[in-house]
Write a protein that holds these residues in place. Structure first.
Motif, PDB file in Angstrom:
ATOM      1  N   ILE A  32      -9.900   0.926   1.071  1.00  0.00           N
ATOM      2  CA  ILE A  32      -8.820   1.842   1.282  1.00  0.00           C
ATOM      3  C   ILE A  32      -8.922   2.962   0.070  1.00  0.00           C
ATOM      4  CG2 ILE A  32      -6.989  -0.265   1.508  1.00  0.00           C
ATOM      5  CD1 ILE A  32      -6.450  -0.168  -1.402  1.00  0.00           C
ATOM      6  N   TYR A  33      -9.765   3.067  -0.821  1.00  0.00           N
ATOM      7  CA  TYR A  33      -9.978   4.029  -1.765  1.00  0.00           C
ATOM      8  C   TYR A  33     -11.165   4.833  -1.487  1.00  0.00           C
ATOM      9  CZ  TYR A  33      -6.260   2.170  -4.691  1.00  0.00           C
ATOM     10  OH  TYR A  33      -5.290   1.760  -5.229  1.00  0.00           O
ATOM     11  N   ALA A  58      -2.256   2.205   8.206  1.00  0.00           N
ATOM     12  CA  ALA A  58      -3.172   1.815   7.088  1.00  0.00           C
ATOM     13  C   ALA A  58      -3.274   0.447   6.779  1.00  0.00           C
ATOM     14  CB  ALA A  58      -2.882   2.319   5.750  1.00  0.00           C
ATOM     15  N   LEU A  78     -11.126   4.751   4.015  1.00  0.00           N
ATOM     16  CA  LEU A  78     -10.002   5.252   4.465  1.00  0.00           C
ATOM     17  C   LEU A  78      -9.861   6.621   4.214  1.00  0.00           C
ATOM     18  CD1 LEU A  78      -6.744   2.674   4.609  1.00  0.00           C
ATOM     19  CD2 LEU A  78      -7.932   3.553   6.279  1.00  0.00           C
ATOM     20  N   ILE A 117       0.804   5.501   0.781  1.00  0.00           N
ATOM     21  CA  ILE A 117      -0.004   6.427   1.455  1.00  0.00           C
ATOM     22  C   ILE A 117       0.558   7.714   1.019  1.00  0.00           C
ATOM     23  CG2 ILE A 117      -1.092   7.126   3.595  1.00  0.00           C
ATOM     24  CD1 ILE A 117      -2.364   4.583   2.444  1.00  0.00           C
ATOM     25  N   HIS A 139      -1.976   0.546  -4.539  1.00  0.00           N
ATOM     26  CA  HIS A 139      -1.978  -0.641  -3.836  1.00  0.00           C
ATOM     27  C   HIS A 139      -1.477  -1.934  -4.760  1.00  0.00           C
ATOM     28  CE1 HIS A 139      -5.357  -1.824  -5.987  1.00  0.00           C
ATOM     29  NE2 HIS A 139      -5.448  -3.090  -5.614  1.00  0.00           N
ATOM     30  N   ASP A 188      -3.830  10.195   2.189  1.00  0.00           N
ATOM     31  CA  ASP A 188      -4.854   9.644   1.198  1.00  0.00           C
ATOM     32  C   ASP A 188      -3.892   8.390   0.465  1.00  0.00           C
ATOM     33  OD1 ASP A 188      -7.008   9.315  -0.421  1.00  0.00           O
ATOM     34  OD2 ASP A 188      -6.039  10.724  -2.247  1.00  0.00           O
ATOM     35  N   THR A 189      -4.775   7.542   0.034  1.00  0.00           N
ATOM     36  CA  THR A 189      -4.276   6.224  -0.473  1.00  0.00           C
ATOM     37  C   THR A 189      -3.953   6.365  -2.030  1.00  0.00           C
ATOM     38  OG1 THR A 189      -5.537   5.016   1.105  1.00  0.00           O
ATOM     39  CG2 THR A 189      -4.699   3.775  -0.914  1.00  0.00           C
ATOM     40  N   ILE A 238       0.894  -1.275   0.045  1.00  0.00           N
ATOM     41  CA  ILE A 238      -0.203  -0.039   0.164  1.00  0.00           C
ATOM     42  C   ILE A 238       0.921   1.339   0.095  1.00  0.00           C
ATOM     43  CG2 ILE A 238      -0.211   0.252   2.583  1.00  0.00           C
ATOM     44  CD1 ILE A 238      -3.228   0.925   2.023  1.00  0.00           C
ATOM     45  N   ALA A 257       2.018   4.325   6.839  1.00  0.00           N
ATOM     46  CA  ALA A 257       1.433   3.335   6.318  1.00  0.00           C
ATOM     47  C   ALA A 257       1.173   1.919   7.061  1.00  0.00           C
ATOM     48  CB  ALA A 257       2.646   2.661   5.352  1.00  0.00           C
ATOM     49  N   CYS A 298      -0.072   3.342  -9.187  1.00  0.00           N
ATOM     50  CA  CYS A 298      -0.114   4.620  -8.869  1.00  0.00           C
ATOM     51  C   CYS A 298      -0.231   5.603 -10.302  1.00  0.00           C
ATOM     52  CB  CYS A 298       1.388   4.845  -8.216  1.00  0.00           C
ATOM     53  SG  CYS A 298       1.649   6.861  -7.650  1.00  0.00           S
TER      54      CYS A 298
END
Length: 806
Positions: free
Chosen positions: A610-611, A560, A614, A480, A490, A486-487, A478, A557, A509
């Motif tokens: 996660i999107y 998370a 989080l 961050i 992944h 913000d994420t 992951i 990280a 990314c």
């Protein structure tokens, strides 16, 4: 400015020009050139306990520089990047035969590694970076060679060595509170090479004219000049178009940060603000005896003052000691003090002043602590007591009690014992928290720093898929954003950690955000320190590595990851939480098809959390990562490195194939997965030579082949059948392939072993028949005669006569 192909920095011509300006001799030039070639060869930060090692992407040198600390050496590297007098610099410069004097007066000759070798326009300088607290503590030691001359620190052996070779030597003292300065430097450095449009250049000229009249804050300039913002202010500071209090005021506070037209003016304001901040963060200097007195002395002082009041009112008779105390109280009041401070006692100072142990007992305690406890030979305090008794027996003295030994042991730092007995993990488990005054701050801009960490996803997708295949858990990576939480991306893989996970993370990314970060923060796992990540980041991204087993440095990280396992994995089918508590794990997924279904379901939950969840969870300051991201984008824009999903990026994120493969002009490239071929590859193989092979990290049916400097694609036979798969199905097939190959190898090995066992059993049961086998084979190999053909034909005719229905 050109650079050397390997080490970067100033070209040989630029260096020779500097040598000529300095008037150096040929031996001196040879010595410096040797230092240049050997720079960076020393591995730094391997045993560092609290240093964050940085692989800094230096624009001025055109090559990466590995630095020991991000709050000391990295700050000086930023300053060198902004210094226009600096042509380039090298790190870890080797200085052979440095002569030092030991404590007993003998000479000690060794090789020193200084932090920087700096090439300026007319000089070459050796620089050693130290913190002020370290220098003051070292200078206070007896026979120390560190000294402070005026406002400059120096180390006599290094200065003498440099002077003999025509070099300058200086000690760079890092800021006592580096957080704000480092935050501002990194933000300015990330925009230093931005190309301004014609309209933005006009805004810069207007802003310069305004601050020449009067210094202005960034907020006021934003109101006065339409279109001016924080990002343009960063560019002006980075390119010396304006100046400001970098060390004392964060650029994240535009209402307080002022821009100045004159550098000296900005430095004076910065120094005054630093002194004010220093007073706020310094320890209190208390002189009032009442505030410094113990509770016992203060209580007794109140009793004595009350007794003086009764004597003065005539309730009790005075004594000689009370008359003397009344005189001292009068003198203290006359000096401007309080009557209570004059009545303070000194009871807290009473007690033993010297040890009651014998010198031999003190020696035994010291030897036991230093020889056994600090080295980790004694792991428990009880073992230390036994060793003390042995040491006292050797010195022929009665051992002291355990209380005295424990009191002496508690005076030692527990960190040394933990490091000696449990290594880095034990050290960081009990390490005290870092002083907030010495910590670094979060970056200013979105996409500037990405914190990356990996962990097992506590879910098993197919525990009993094959009898020989152990249950496999997925590992997820992951990324961050360091500024907003913000994420960014992944990645999900099966099995152990490897570079495929980082490659998938970089692809994700860019696909989701359109940029790569300017800096990546990782731990020191094998995939995070691999050659692949260094090659991928070369020239574009800086790397920051936490100390070994120090998860606190990557807490954003780590937090998370913990939430992912708590909120997703432990509430999903196949959770290993029960297994971790000692119970049998759920084994409902017994086929690849069911495993694929479970994989798709859990991946959907994983991505949604996660999107979606989080980023919407409030942080400690009450803002959500989504809100923080929006504010950062409005102020600074994206501070990451814009990147496109093109062929060059695909090749950079592919994994180099290191195994020796079979390359054939007709069949292409043969791997464990099969043959990869294309018509363009076949044509190039007729006259070219294969230089490099790379496997695509996302598409297992694509192989990149470099032939004589030209990259070509080779395709697997499944390229068209798998083209219709969805992203999650394709990802599952990609992750499942290594496990399937491993299971196939184990199955084939089992079949071969069973076949061999059957043959051995048959040989033992029918040895005579097996011994006749060679003779029968020889009979079969005899030439066929005409009469044999006739016999064969007769047999065939008889068979057809018996079975033919027509």
């Amino acid at each position: 400015m050109s650079t050397d192909p390997i080490i970067g920095g100033p070209s040989s011509g630029d260096r020779n020009l500097v040598y000529a300006r300095m008037g150096l001799t040929t031996p001196e030039v040879s010595q410096i050139e040797k230092m240049v070639q050997e720079s960076g060869s020393r591995s730094v930060g391997r045993g560092a306990l609290t240093n964050v090692r940085v692989r800094f992407n230096s624009v001025k040198n055109g090559h990466a520089r590995v630095l020991e600390s991000h709050t000391c050496e990295l700050i000086h590297a930023y300053e060198l990047e902004f210094d226009r007098d600096v042509l380039g610099y090298y790190v870890q410069a080797q200085c052979p035969r440095v002569i030092r004097t030991t404590r007993d007066g003998r000479k000690h000759v060794s090789t020193a590694h200084l932090d920087f070798l700096v090439f300026r326009k007319s000089s070459v300088e050796l620089v050693e970076c130290k913190q002020l607290g370290w220098l003051e503590a070292e200078c206070a030691k007896p026979n120390s060679r560190w000294c402070n001359v005026g406002s400059h620190w120096s180390y006599e052996p290094y200065a003498h060595w440099a002077k003999q070779r025509g070099l300058d030597f200086s000690v760079w003292v890092g800021p006592e509170h580096p957080a704000i300065y480092l935050q501002n430097l990194s933000a300015c450095y990330d925009v230093i090479n931005d190309q301004l449009s014609e309209g933005e250049s006009r805004l810069v000229r207007i802003t310069q004219a305004l601050i020449e009249r009067k210094p202005q804050t960034i907020s006021d300039l934003s109101k006065m000049v339409a279109g001016f913002g924080e990002r343009i202010a960063l560019w002006m500071l980075a390119n010396a178009k304006a100046f400001g209090p970098w060390r004392s005021v964060s650029l994240g506070r535009p209402d307080d940060f002022r821009l100045y037209a004159v550098e000296q003016h900005a430095k004076q304001v910065d120094l005054a603000l630093l002194q004010e901040r220093g007073r706020e963060m310094s320890q209190p200097h208390v002189l009032d005896p009442i505030l410094r007195a113990s509770s016992t002395d203060l209580a007794k002082a109140r009793e004595r003052l009350a007794r003086l009041s009764k004597i003065e009112s005539g309730e009790i008779l005075p004594t000689r000691r009370m008359r003397q105390l009344a005189i001292e109280v009068s003198k203290e009041i006359a000096r401007g003090g309080s009557a209570l401070s004059a009545c303070l006692t000194k009871y807290s100072r009473s007690g033993n002043r010297t040890s009651r142990l014998l010198p031999q007992q003190e020696e035994a305690v010291e030897v036991t602590i230093s020889k056994y406890w600090n080295t980790g030979k004694a792991r428990r305090p009880k073992e230390l007591l036994f060793l003390l008794e042995e040491e006292c027996a050797r010195l022929q003295v009665e051992p002291c009690g355990r209380a005295r030994l424990d009191a002496r042991r508690r005076h030692e730092s527990p960190l040394r014992h933990a490091l000696a007995t449990g290594g880095f993990r034990a050290y960081h488990a009990i390490r005290p928290s870092t002083d907030p005054r010495s910590r670094s701050l979060a970056p200013l801009g979105y996409g500037q720093v990405m914190h990356v960490d990996s962990s097992d996803l506590d879910v098993r997708f197919a525990p009993d898929l094959l009898r020989m295949l152990p249950s496999q858990k997925a590992k997820f990576y992951i990324g961050i954003d360091g500024a907003t939480g913000d994420t960014l991306a992944h990645a999900l893989i099966f099995g152990s950690a490897r570079t495929d996970g980082l490659a998938l993370l970089m692809r994700e990314c860019v696909q989701r955000n359109g940029f790569l970060p300017k800096m990546i923060h990782l731990d020191r796992g094998p995939e995070n320190t691999s050659q692949w990540i260094d090659e991928f980041c070369e020239g574009r991204i800086s790397l920051r590595h936490s100390p070994t087993a120090a998860s606190a440095w990557n807490g954003i990280a780590e937090n998370a990851i913990k939430q992912v396992n708590d909120q997703v994995a432990h509430v999903s089918p196949g959770s290993t939480e029960l297994d971790q508590m000692g119970r049998r794990v759920d084994g409902r997924f017994k086929s690849k098809r069911q495993a694929k279904i479970a994989f798709a379901e859990i991946l959907c939950r994983f991505e949604s959390f996660i999107y979606d969840d989080l980023p919407a969870t409030p942080r400690a300051d009450g803002r959500t990562p989504v809100e923080a991201r929006q504010e950062s984008l409005e102020s600074y824009g994206v501070l990451g490195d814009l990147c496109e999903m093109d062929d060059e990026f695909f090749i950079r994120t592919s994994i180099r194939v290191a195994t020796k493969l079979r390359v054939d002009q007709r069949r292409g490239v043969r791997t464990a997965d099969g043959c990869y071929v294309s018509s363009e590859l076949q044509a190039a193989l007729r006259t070219g030579h294969v230089e490099e092979l790379r496997r695509d990290c996302c598409r297992p049916d694509v192989l990149y082949v470099r032939i004589d400097g030209v990259w070509l694609k080779a395709f697997h036979s499944h390229i068209q059948s798998r083209a219709a798969l969805g992203d999650r199905e394709r990802l599952f097939e990609l992750l499942w392939a290594p496990l399937s190959r491993s299971a196939s190898r184990l199955t084939k090995e089992g079949i071969s072993r069973a076949r061999r066992d059957r043959m051995k059993i048959a040989e033992a049961a029918y040895p005579a028949t097996l011994h006749l086998a060679p003779a029968l084979m020889a009979e079969e190999e005899r030439p066929i005669e005409d009469e044999d053909l006739c016999a064969v034909n007769l047999r065939e005719i008889s068979i057809y006569d018996e079975t033919d229905d027509f």
